[in-house]
Design a protein around this motif. Structure first.
Motif, PDB file in Angstrom:
ATOM      1  N   MET A 281       0.826  -1.210   0.000  1.00 18.24           N
ATOM      2  CA  MET A 281       0.000   0.000   0.000  1.00 18.24           C
ATOM      3  C   MET A 281       0.861   1.261   0.000  1.00 18.24           C
ATOM      4  O   MET A 281       0.540   2.243  -0.689  1.00 18.24           O
ATOM      5  CB  MET A 281      -0.947  -0.025   1.198  1.00 18.24           C
ATOM      6  CG  MET A 281      -2.020  -1.119   1.112  1.00 18.24           C
ATOM      7  SD  MET A 281      -2.867  -1.435   2.691  1.00 18.24           S
ATOM      8  CE  MET A 281      -3.697   0.141   2.933  1.00 18.24           C
ATOM      9  N   ASP A 282       1.951   1.243   0.743  1.00 20.33           N
ATOM     10  CA  ASP A 282       2.886   2.380   0.723  1.00 20.33           C
ATOM     11  C   ASP A 282       3.426   2.607  -0.683  1.00 20.33           C
ATOM     12  O   ASP A 282       3.499   3.751  -1.167  1.00 20.33           O
ATOM     13  CB  ASP A 282       4.041   2.141   1.687  1.00 20.33           C
ATOM     14  CG  ASP A 282       3.637   2.294   3.149  1.00 20.33           C
ATOM     15  OD1 ASP A 282       2.494   2.728   3.411  1.00 20.33           O
ATOM     16  OD2 ASP A 282       4.459   1.970   4.031  1.00 20.33           O
ATOM     17  N   LEU A 285       0.883   4.292  -2.875  1.00 22.62           N
ATOM     18  CA  LEU A 285       0.750   5.720  -2.581  1.00 22.62           C
ATOM     19  C   LEU A 285       1.919   6.508  -3.154  1.00 22.62           C
ATOM     20  O   LEU A 285       1.732   7.606  -3.698  1.00 22.62           O
ATOM     21  CB  LEU A 285       0.664   5.932  -1.071  1.00 22.62           C
ATOM     22  CG  LEU A 285      -0.643   5.530  -0.400  1.00 22.62           C
ATOM     23  CD1 LEU A 285      -0.537   5.682   1.108  1.00 22.62           C
ATOM     24  CD2 LEU A 285      -1.796   6.377  -0.936  1.00 22.62           C
ATOM     25  N   ARG A 305       0.324   8.391   5.055  1.00 21.80           N
ATOM     26  CA  ARG A 305      -1.060   8.354   5.522  1.00 21.80           C
ATOM     27  C   ARG A 305      -1.739   9.697   5.269  1.00 21.80           C
ATOM     28  O   ARG A 305      -2.899   9.761   4.841  1.00 21.80           O
ATOM     29  CB  ARG A 305      -1.097   7.997   7.011  1.00 21.80           C
ATOM     30  CG  ARG A 305      -2.516   7.742   7.533  1.00 21.80           C
ATOM     31  CD  ARG A 305      -2.516   7.344   9.006  1.00 21.80           C
ATOM     32  NE  ARG A 305      -1.772   6.125   9.242  1.00 21.80           N
ATOM     33  CZ  ARG A 305      -0.625   6.064   9.907  1.00 21.80           C
ATOM     34  NH1 ARG A 305      -0.076   7.170  10.406  1.00 21.80           N
ATOM     35  NH2 ARG A 305      -0.005   4.923  10.090  1.00 21.80           N
ATOM     36  N   ALA A 308      -2.688   9.841   1.744  1.00 25.73           N
ATOM     37  CA  ALA A 308      -3.904   9.066   1.478  1.00 25.73           C
ATOM     38  C   ALA A 308      -5.143   9.890   1.810  1.00 25.73           C
ATOM     39  O   ALA A 308      -6.141   9.867   1.081  1.00 25.73           O
ATOM     40  CB  ALA A 308      -3.885   7.774   2.279  1.00 25.73           C
ATOM     41  N   TYR A 309      -5.091  10.656   2.932  1.00 25.16           N
ATOM     42  CA  TYR A 309      -6.221  11.506   3.288  1.00 25.16           C
ATOM     43  C   TYR A 309      -6.446  12.569   2.219  1.00 25.16           C
ATOM     44  O   TYR A 309      -7.591  12.891   1.870  1.00 25.16           O
ATOM     45  CB  TYR A 309      -5.974  12.177   4.637  1.00 25.16           C
ATOM     46  CG  TYR A 309      -5.866  11.214   5.801  1.00 25.16           C
ATOM     47  CD1 TYR A 309      -6.562  10.000   5.816  1.00 25.16           C
ATOM     48  CD2 TYR A 309      -5.062  11.508   6.910  1.00 25.16           C
ATOM     49  CE1 TYR A 309      -6.461   9.120   6.886  1.00 25.16           C
ATOM     50  CE2 TYR A 309      -4.957  10.636   7.984  1.00 25.16           C
ATOM     51  CZ  TYR A 309      -5.661   9.450   7.957  1.00 25.16           C
ATOM     52  OH  TYR A 309      -5.555   8.579   9.005  1.00 25.16           O
ATOM     53  N   LEU A 311      -5.736  12.397  -0.957  1.00 25.55           N
ATOM     54  CA  LEU A 311      -6.263  11.818  -2.184  1.00 25.55           C
ATOM     55  C   LEU A 311      -7.744  11.480  -2.053  1.00 25.55           C
ATOM     56  O   LEU A 311      -8.502  11.592  -3.023  1.00 25.55           O
ATOM     57  CB  LEU A 311      -5.464  10.559  -2.551  1.00 25.55           C
ATOM     58  CG  LEU A 311      -4.039  10.802  -3.055  1.00 25.55           C
ATOM     59  CD1 LEU A 311      -3.285   9.487  -3.186  1.00 25.55           C
ATOM     60  CD2 LEU A 311      -4.070  11.513  -4.396  1.00 25.55           C
ATOM     61  N   LEU A 315      -8.086   7.861  -4.325  1.00 26.40           N
ATOM     62  CA  LEU A 315      -7.153   6.784  -4.000  1.00 26.40           C
ATOM     63  C   LEU A 315      -7.213   5.693  -5.071  1.00 26.40           C
ATOM     64  O   LEU A 315      -8.295   5.327  -5.527  1.00 26.40           O
ATOM     65  CB  LEU A 315      -7.483   6.183  -2.638  1.00 26.40           C
ATOM     66  CG  LEU A 315      -7.023   6.973  -1.406  1.00 26.40           C
ATOM     67  CD1 LEU A 315      -7.705   6.446  -0.160  1.00 26.40           C
ATOM     68  CD2 LEU A 315      -5.503   6.898  -1.271  1.00 26.40           C
ATOM     69  N   PHE A 319      -4.935   0.335  -4.049  1.00 22.68           N
ATOM     70  CA  PHE A 319      -4.785   0.668  -2.626  1.00 22.68           C
ATOM     71  C   PHE A 319      -6.039   0.272  -1.851  1.00 22.68           C
ATOM     72  O   PHE A 319      -5.962  -0.345  -0.783  1.00 22.68           O
ATOM     73  CB  PHE A 319      -4.515   2.166  -2.477  1.00 22.68           C
ATOM     74  CG  PHE A 319      -4.330   2.627  -1.057  1.00 22.68           C
ATOM     75  CD1 PHE A 319      -3.075   2.670  -0.492  1.00 22.68           C
ATOM     76  CD2 PHE A 319      -5.422   3.016  -0.285  1.00 22.68           C
ATOM     77  CE1 PHE A 319      -2.900   3.098   0.823  1.00 22.68           C
ATOM     78  CE2 PHE A 319      -5.259   3.436   1.031  1.00 22.68           C
ATOM     79  CZ  PHE A 319      -3.993   3.476   1.578  1.00 22.68           C
ATOM     80  N   ALA A 323      -6.362  -2.403   1.138  1.00 22.51           N
ATOM     81  CA  ALA A 323      -6.830  -1.920   2.444  1.00 22.51           C
ATOM     82  C   ALA A 323      -7.993  -2.766   2.947  1.00 22.51           C
ATOM     83  O   ALA A 323      -8.081  -3.088   4.143  1.00 22.51           O
ATOM     84  CB  ALA A 323      -7.253  -0.457   2.329  1.00 22.51           C
TER      85      ALA A 323
END
Length: 457
Positions: A281-282, A285, A305, A308-309, A311, A315, A319, A323
């Motif tokens: 996931m990293d 991103l 993180r 991610a917020y 986006l 997202l 991802f 998640a």
């Protein structure tokens, strides 16, 4: 590529050639194989004796592999067995050269002490002029000798000695004795220290080749298949039951399942699925930030993180799928429904143990290219190609991550991601039929239908 080179992630572990004697020996072999030579006084070589510096000097990265079908090699030292193999055309080449050196290490050590050894990986074709020709490469034979012909001379001397011993009047044959003495001056006493470097042949079963944009050939399978990176229209007729390109996600997933070649990471024995999913996931991103030109800060997990917020609804689907799976792994969500149509699907798999484990992981890396760690470990040619197109921030992040998390413990990282190296029991051919997890909750598998382990529970 400066970030990779400075961290030993590219051209790392090459063998330095700097003594005048070794440079002269290398030039002898180079003239023998190619008719050319280098003017460099020092350079580095890989497992096959290829030097990137000489490649630049000659303007030819394939000076030891001009047709792309039969790679030549130059051995100055058995220490080359620990060096990487650059400019790979076939995924099997490194393993073949390593086995050749390992099985003949004592002889090669003695031979390279007196001269340079040169040879060739001889396939059954002289050139690969069409994709269908790949199926004609069924065996690779390794033949080698010193430039001075020590192995050939030793074989000749051994036959003369046998003749001398077998002929009642051999001790009176002055011509025979003189020839034996002349050869013995070059080879030494072959009765006490035999010199032998027999040709070795290796089956070319399932493999990847960089030819034609990159093709995977799986012919030693219950259902032979060809999987290409480029569109099928560029391949022409192929002698395989199934021919697919990377756009045929459902068919590839179906074929992998029927041949029992993959398993879900969350069900893999000994895998820390949560840690693996978080890292994937990293990487996704970081890739999104690279494509959108967004700042990543120090690219630590806290900063990612926040990214991610930012986006939010933008997202990537990869991802979001991972998640969802991570929530299930941690007991905070329902069993995910991720079929082969989902962009995250191939990120959820790894190869099962077996003889084709590394090749299958190589294929999965290309089908899930944002996982830069797996791409670097299993498919460096594709990794370097993709790396060249990234922005500076992503290049720095990836180089730092690999130097920190992979270089320090390569074997440990590989085992954590892919499991233990295959044992002898794992090398048996895989059986046909769909894997049980692929059928769970999905009904019969039809060619082209979405498949996957996440359909129900």
């Amino acid at each position: 590529m400066k970030h990779l080179i400075s961290r030993g992630l590219m051209f790392g572990n090459l063998i330095e050639v700097s003594s005048p004697q070794l440079v002269a020996r290398y030039n002898r072999a180079l003239r023998h194989l190619t008719g050319r030579e280098t003017t460099l006084s020092d350079f580095h070589i890989d497992l096959s004796g290829f030097s990137p510096e000489i490649g630049d000097e000659l303007g030819d990265r394939f000076y030891l592999n001009p047709t792309g079908a039969n790679r030549q090699f130059i051995l100055l030292s058995t220490a080359q067995k620990d060096a990487p193999l650059l400019n790979i055309k076939f995924s099997t080449s490194r393993g073949i050269l390593n086995q050749f050196i390992a099985r003949n290490e004592a002889q090669l050590f003695a031979l390279t002490a007196r001269d340079v050894v040169a040879g060739e990986l001889q396939g059954s074709v002289y050139t690969v002029d069409s994709p269908a020709r790949l199926f004609d490469i069924r065996q690779v034979t390794v033949e080698a000798d010193t430039i001075g012909g020590h192995v050939a001379d030793a074989g000749k001397l051994a036959k003369l000695i046998e003749r001398f011993r077998g002929e009642p009047e051999g001790w009176r044959d002055e011509a025979l004795i003189a020839e034996m003495i002349a050869l013995a001056r070059k080879t030494g006493d072959v009765t006490r220290v035999p010199i032998s470097l027999p040709a070795m042949s290796f089956e070319q079963g399932n493999f990847w080749t960089s030819h034609f944009g990159g093709i995977y050939v799986f012919r030693d399978m219950p259902k032979p298949a060809v999987i290409a990176r480029q569109s099928l229209g560029s391949l022409g007729a192929m002698p395989a039951a199934e021919v697919m390109d990377f756009s045929h996600r459902n068919q590839i997933a179906d074929w992998l399942a029927r041949n029992q070649l993959v398993e879900p990471i969350v069900q893999a024995r000994g895998a820390d699925a949560g840690a693996i999913l978080r890292q994937k996931m990293d990487f996704i991103l970081v890739d999104a930030a690279d494509r959108l030109g967004l700042a990543m800060g120090d690219a630590r997990r806290g900063e990612l993180r926040k990214l991610a917020y930012r986006l939010g609804a933008g997202l990537p689907a990869e991802f979001l799928g991972l998640a969802e799976m991570l929530r299930w792994v941690e007991g905070a969500g329902d069993w995910p429904r991720i079929s082969s149509e989902h962009p995250a699907y191939f990120y959820t798999l790894r190869a099962r143990p077996g003889r084709d484990r590394d090749l299958v992981n190589m294929l999965l890396a290309e089908l899930a290219p944002m996982d830069v760690r797996q791409l670097f470990i299993t498919h460096k040619e594709r990794f370097y190609e993709d790396y060249a197109g990234w922005n500076e921030a992503k290049k720095t992040y990836v180089a730092d991550f690999l130097a920190r998390e992979y270089q320090l413990d390569r074997e440990g990282a590989r085992q954590a991601l892919f499991g233990a190296e295959p044992g002898m029991d794992d090398l048996a051919p895989t059986s046909g039929g769909a894997a049980s997890w692929a059928l769970r909750g999905t009904g019969p598998l039809n060619r082209g239908a979405a498949v996957g382990p996440w359909g129900g529970r």
